[in-house]
Write a protein that holds these residues in place. Sequence first.
Motif, PDB file in Angstrom:
ATOM      1  N   ILE A  68       2.701   3.464  -7.942  1.00 32.46           N
ATOM      2  CA  ILE A  68       3.030   3.044  -6.571  1.00 32.46           C
ATOM      3  C   ILE A  68       1.737   2.600  -5.916  1.00 32.46           C
ATOM      4  CG2 ILE A  68       3.961   3.744  -4.362  1.00 32.46           C
ATOM      5  CD1 ILE A  68       5.618   5.857  -5.812  1.00 32.46           C
ATOM      6  N   LEU A  69       1.731   1.356  -5.416  1.00 28.98           N
ATOM      7  CA  LEU A  69       0.548   0.793  -4.782  1.00 28.98           C
ATOM      8  C   LEU A  69       0.923   0.119  -3.478  1.00 28.98           C
ATOM      9  CD1 LEU A  69      -1.194  -0.926  -7.854  1.00 28.98           C
ATOM     10  CD2 LEU A  69      -1.825   1.254  -6.799  1.00 28.98           C
ATOM     11  N   ARG A  70      -0.094  -0.047  -2.623  1.00 24.56           N
ATOM     12  CA  ARG A  70       0.105  -0.815  -1.403  1.00 24.56           C
ATOM     13  C   ARG A  70      -0.194  -2.293  -1.677  1.00 24.56           C
ATOM     14  NH1 ARG A  70      -2.953   3.276   0.593  1.00 24.56           N
ATOM     15  NH2 ARG A  70      -4.707   1.827   0.931  1.00 24.56           N
ATOM     16  N   ASN A  71       0.407  -3.104  -0.874  1.00 28.82           N
ATOM     17  CA  ASN A  71       0.215  -4.538  -0.979  1.00 28.82           C
ATOM     18  C   ASN A  71      -1.275  -4.878  -0.908  1.00 28.82           C
ATOM     19  OD1 ASN A  71       0.686  -7.261  -0.988  1.00 28.82           O
ATOM     20  ND2 ASN A  71       1.006  -7.403   1.227  1.00 28.82           N
ATOM     21  N   GLY A  72      -1.794  -5.686  -1.899  1.00 24.79           N
ATOM     22  CA  GLY A  72      -3.171  -6.138  -1.889  1.00 24.79           C
ATOM     23  C   GLY A  72      -4.081  -5.370  -2.803  1.00 24.79           C
ATOM     24  N   ASN A 101      -4.746  -8.620  -7.273  1.00 26.18           N
ATOM     25  CA  ASN A 101      -4.138  -7.933  -6.132  1.00 26.18           C
ATOM     26  C   ASN A 101      -2.635  -7.996  -6.327  1.00 26.18           C
ATOM     27  OD1 ASN A 101      -3.276 -10.577  -4.635  1.00 26.18           O
ATOM     28  ND2 ASN A 101      -5.494 -10.793  -4.978  1.00 26.18           N
ATOM     29  N   VAL A 102      -1.954  -6.947  -5.893  1.00 29.02           N
ATOM     30  CA  VAL A 102      -0.511  -6.879  -6.107  1.00 29.02           C
ATOM     31  C   VAL A 102       0.230  -7.358  -4.868  1.00 29.02           C
ATOM     32  CG1 VAL A 102      -0.633  -5.048  -7.822  1.00 29.02           C
ATOM     33  CG2 VAL A 102      -0.440  -4.464  -5.399  1.00 29.02           C
ATOM     34  N   LEU A 103       1.427  -7.865  -5.101  1.00 26.05           N
ATOM     35  CA  LEU A 103       2.316  -8.335  -4.038  1.00 26.05           C
ATOM     36  C   LEU A 103       3.656  -7.632  -4.177  1.00 26.05           C
ATOM     37  CD1 LEU A 103       1.572 -12.180  -4.193  1.00 26.05           C
ATOM     38  CD2 LEU A 103       0.608 -10.508  -2.599  1.00 26.05           C
ATOM     39  N   PRO A 104       4.449  -7.602  -3.114  1.00 23.62           N
ATOM     40  CA  PRO A 104       5.761  -6.947  -3.209  1.00 23.62           C
ATOM     41  C   PRO A 104       6.626  -7.493  -4.330  1.00 23.62           C
ATOM     42  CG  PRO A 104       5.204  -7.343  -0.918  1.00 23.62           C
ATOM     43  CD  PRO A 104       4.137  -8.013  -1.725  1.00 23.62           C
ATOM     44  N   GLU A 105       6.503  -8.808  -4.638  1.00 23.62           N
ATOM     45  CA  GLU A 105       7.347  -9.354  -5.701  1.00 23.62           C
ATOM     46  C   GLU A 105       6.948  -8.864  -7.088  1.00 23.62           C
ATOM     47  OE1 GLU A 105       4.742 -12.932  -4.309  1.00 23.62           O
ATOM     48  OE2 GLU A 105       5.796 -11.232  -3.374  1.00 23.62           O
ATOM     49  N   ASP A 106       5.809  -8.158  -7.204  1.00 25.53           N
ATOM     50  CA  ASP A 106       5.418  -7.577  -8.493  1.00 25.53           C
ATOM     51  C   ASP A 106       6.208  -6.314  -8.813  1.00 25.53           C
ATOM     52  OD1 ASP A 106       3.482  -9.551  -8.866  1.00 25.53           O
ATOM     53  OD2 ASP A 106       1.963  -8.400  -7.765  1.00 25.53           O
ATOM     54  N   THR A 107       6.982  -5.829  -7.871  1.00 23.27           N
ATOM     55  CA  THR A 107       7.736  -4.601  -8.104  1.00 23.27           C
ATOM     56  C   THR A 107       8.776  -4.820  -9.191  1.00 23.27           C
ATOM     57  OG1 THR A 107       7.421  -3.892  -5.817  1.00 23.27           O
ATOM     58  CG2 THR A 107       9.267  -2.906  -7.034  1.00 23.27           C
ATOM     59  N   VAL A 109       5.464  -1.819  -5.347  1.00 23.68           N
ATOM     60  CA  VAL A 109       4.458  -2.250  -4.382  1.00 23.68           C
ATOM     61  C   VAL A 109       5.035  -2.081  -2.992  1.00 23.68           C
ATOM     62  CG1 VAL A 109       3.019  -4.144  -3.583  1.00 23.68           C
ATOM     63  CG2 VAL A 109       3.486  -3.878  -6.029  1.00 23.68           C
ATOM     64  N   ILE A 110       4.334  -1.299  -2.159  1.00 23.14           N
ATOM     65  CA  ILE A 110       4.773  -1.023  -0.789  1.00 23.14           C
ATOM     66  C   ILE A 110       4.147  -2.061   0.125  1.00 23.14           C
ATOM     67  CG2 ILE A 110       4.793   0.661   1.080  1.00 23.14           C
ATOM     68  CD1 ILE A 110       4.507   2.835  -1.050  1.00 23.14           C
ATOM     69  N   SER A 111       5.006  -2.685   0.932  1.00 24.10           N
ATOM     70  CA  SER A 111       4.499  -3.705   1.857  1.00 24.10           C
ATOM     71  C   SER A 111       3.727  -3.036   2.978  1.00 24.10           C
ATOM     72  CB  SER A 111       5.647  -4.529   2.436  1.00 24.10           C
ATOM     73  OG  SER A 111       6.329  -5.219   1.412  1.00 24.10           O
ATOM     74  N   ALA A 112       2.572  -3.555   3.264  1.00 22.09           N
ATOM     75  CA  ALA A 112       1.760  -3.086   4.388  1.00 22.09           C
ATOM     76  C   ALA A 112       1.721  -4.164   5.459  1.00 22.09           C
ATOM     77  CB  ALA A 112       0.348  -2.764   3.904  1.00 22.09           C
ATOM     78  N   LYS A 113       1.573  -3.693   6.720  1.00 17.02           N
ATOM     79  CA  LYS A 113       1.563  -4.674   7.802  1.00 17.02           C
ATOM     80  C   LYS A 113       0.436  -5.671   7.621  1.00 17.02           C
ATOM     81  CE  LYS A 113       3.726  -1.700  11.279  1.00 17.02           C
ATOM     82  NZ  LYS A 113       3.581  -1.066  12.610  1.00 17.02           N
TER      83      LYS A 113
END
Length: 1171
Positions: free
Chosen positions: A150-154, A200-206, A232-236
């Motif tokens: 589990i990672l945050r966006n970016g 860097n990860v993006l939400p679509e990598d989930t 991937v958790i979306s961050a603001k």
Amino acid sequence: MQLKIMPKKKHLSAGGVPLILFLCQMISALDVPLDLVQPPTITQQSPKDYIIDPRENIVIQCEAKGKPPPSFSWTRNGTHFDIDKDPLVTMKPGSGTLVINIMSEGKAETYEGVYQCTARNERGAAVSNNIVVRPSRSPLWTKERLEPIILRNGQSLVLPCRPPIGLPPAIIFWMDNSFQRLPQSERVSQGLNGDLYFSNVLPEDTREDYICYARFNHTQTIQQKQPISLKVISAKSSKERPPTFLTPEGNESHKEELRGNVLSLECIAEGLPTPIIYWIKEDGTLPANRTFYRNFKKTLQITHVSEADSGNYQCIAKNALGAVHHTISVTVKAAPYWIVAPQNLVLSPGENGTLICRANGNPKPRISWLTNGVPIEIALDDPSRKIDGDTIIFSNVQESSSAVYQCNASNKYGYLLANAFVNVLAEPPRILTSANTLYQVIANRPALLDCAFFGSPMPTIEWFKGTKGSALHEDTYVLHDNGTLEIPVAQKDSTGTYTCVARNKLGMAKNEVHLEIKDPTRIIKQPEYAVVQRGSKVSFECRVKHDHTLIPTILWLKDNGELPNDERFSTDKDHLVVSDVKDDDGGTYTCTANTTLDSASASAVLRVVDVPNPPFDLELTNQLDKSVQLTWTPGDDNNSPITKFIIEYEDAMHDAGLWRHQAEVSGTQTTAQLKLSPYVNYSFRVMAENGIGRSMPSEASEQYLTKAAEPDQNPMAVEGLGTEPDNLVITWKPLNGFQSNGPGLQYKVSWRQKDGDDEWTSVVVANVSKYIVSGTPTFVPYLIKVQALNDVGFAPEPAAVMGHSGEDLPMVAPGNVRVSVVNSTLAEVHWDPVPPKSVRGHLQGYRIYYWKTQSSSKRNRRHIEKKILTFQGTKTHGMLPGLQPYSHYALNVRVVNGKGEGPASTDRGFHTPEGVPSAPSSLKIVNPTLDSLTLEWDPPSHPNGILTEYILKYQPINSTHELGPLVDLKIPANKTRWTLKNLNFSTRYKFYFYAQTSVGSGSQITEEAITTVDEGKKAMASRQVDIATQGWFIGLMCAVALLILILLIVCFIRRNKGGKYPVKEKEDAHADPEIQPMKEDDGTFGEYRSFESDAEDHKPLKKGSRTPSDRTVKKEDSDDSLVDYGEGVNGQFNEDGSFIGQYSGKKEKEPAEGNESSEAPSPVNAMNSFV
């Protein structure tokens, strides 16, 4: 001088390609024929690193040749391998190849090891490389539990693969559960070690199925790692960061690679935004032709590396926030490689020779020698050899010196092993090339004639041409060490028989070969560049000229490949035809003509063009009240550049479905600023145009409704014309909906008298295009205005136009009418103009009515028919053409306006003077006799005056079509019949007849007639004809002719015998009484035939002059019409009505005196000429 090939002499070919061939032939020339004693030579062996499939039997190859045939033995891991003790191991008969049967029982791992083969005969022993046998392995992944990530966006991420170690190494790739490869990019990519890197990860990598696969090609198996789950958790907002390297670690690293391999350097960085990778070589440049970038430039590859590629390479990762560097120090090492490999040596007893083994590498390899597989240091001593480092020197060899020597060059990265034998033989020359070989060569190309040979000592080679044995000279030919004769440029005169002679001290051998020179194959008509429109037909022509003994095959290619398997493509002897051309048919078409000796080819490009595809993606931007910007994407231009775009609009509110032209822009633009009108619901579409035509329209854009505004223009074509004497009709061309600029379109109509001080009178109307003002004075000028308005406001103030109220009939007739007679057919009329106010309308002109009241001769009374001539404008005179001579006329004049005619003026009379008469109405000849003819006629239909007399002219026509003397005769005007006497019998006469007035002669009428034939002469001719046409008379004439012929033959025979025969006296004594009258009257008989022939073949002298059955010539049947003689009038009028035509006429020429006629002769006259 003769050319000879000596053992050590070197010759180089003029061309690089033949040189390679010659070198190969030189090597083969050193091969010892298999029927001679020779040491073994290894011909085939398994690779040094031999990875086997454990599921199949193990086959370790070892093949060799030699005389006598060699025997084989093997070592395994340095010790003797006794194959007889292992039932699973067999050796192929006549071969050293081992077959280990592990499919029935046994395991491949049991037979792992290092194998070496030895081939031995009485002359020596050759050994193979050390063959390392290993079974391939494809192990499974170890069981492991993978926790979800589990990672945050970016954030950056590395998904490890860590495949099991197999043999050979596995090929790694990432896929999902559906066996679909995961997409990779500059942001996501796979490293050389198989790990998956995310900069860097993006939400679509989930996803839950990141799976690493390992493919082992040798065993054709694929192993799979446990799926990895990533969320991937979306961050603001993701904090941007400069790049850092994920691999390799640190600022520096080292890479070692072997010479000849592919150098692969890798740098993968993380950061946000995604970094870009750049590569440089410090103190140098990257080799242009050997450098490649892979994996989105994260991998640098250099092929065929050498020691020169050693050095420091730097990768740079850069994004908007900074850059990071990493230096990779590259060292290129080298396993041993040959500089000079030892070659087999064939010597005769007492000769000298050398074996050279020279190799290089990094580090420098060590050279060691073996003889017959035994290190040379412990081998039996041979006094003929001497070792000097990488060279063995042989001197005064004997048969016992024969052996196989092995050279081994090795360093830490590998080894090289080469076998080379020394074979001591005493052999006379032999030629190995087949006798009477035929060589066929294309003219102007090199010819290579083989003479493969063997002998010990090395023979010398000589070449001769022709049966007389003429020697070949060095300035024309090239002779190579392997015996090949080269003719650099073969010509037609090179054809012939060539003899190769090999000599050494033990003997001589020779061989004959034959050379034929052929004409080259040429394409004399090449296919040509073609540009065709899609759907049409194209033809390519390819005409070939070739040697008559060679049969070419024609092959057509498209883009260097086969033609499409399509019935639209058809070929014949010289043509390729493509029907219904499609876009994919464009490309390069090549015609290749192949023979057994050469080929020729020619290419042409086909460019398929068509009208462009429609533009698409229309978008409206910058939407303002009176303008908008339209953008679009061009469609495919179909290989013809777009020259312009046409923009059309539709007004869905006022003219739905009707598209109108809006604008045009150049073919390089994809946007246009369009001017708009108020209160229009616009839609736009675009069409593209190229040199072929115009595309279909694009899809319509979105609709755009502009705001309403006051009209910006007023109606056009404003007019004021009265239809009645007391009204004024105001008309205009109404505005259309597009021009209305808003709802509630109306018109403000205003008017006032031009010459008064009245105020403007106005009225507002809608949905009409005219307004009627009643109660107006007759024909008064008015000023008129029509102004447009709508719910928003008024259009600009319009300009006033002038109109008139309705017209009434004119009130006054023209006065002072005067007539002047110009000639018998033309008169001029003058009059005074009427007062302008009396016209009561627009003056259109004056109109003259005229008519014939009575002919002056009072012979032609007819119903009165009035004629009208109108003279436009204010003209006060005009001409009256086409009048009849000698006639009384009357006329009057009237003024004309738009309403009609005014009252007529007082009638004015005039009369025309006399003119020449027309031709007599008819002429006929009656009552012909032997010496007279009677003429009857009708007077002219238009005497045009008082007839004074008739003129008759006539002349005879003889048998030669010539006209005789002309006779003139005047006949009183009151006569209609006349008889001519004292004429010649059986004679044709031509008559010319016309009337006269005091003015002159009129048109003439012509006729021809014949006097009758003498009956006595006619009867005599008839009787003679009857006799001549009887059958008995014809038979008699034939008998007389036959008798005369017989008498002539008899006379000729007797004269040849010396006798005499008085033929003349006998003929005179026996003359036929019936022949004499025929001779006397021969002219009469001929006259009868001439009369029949002439009468039958007689043609009329002139069209219209043939006499009808009633001997009467109608006027309409004669060519002597008014058109021919110019009695008609051809003319036209000026603007004022004046007659501007010219009177022109022509009359038939007066018959010439004497013999100048071209008339046809009369058959009767022809007869009379014989009387």
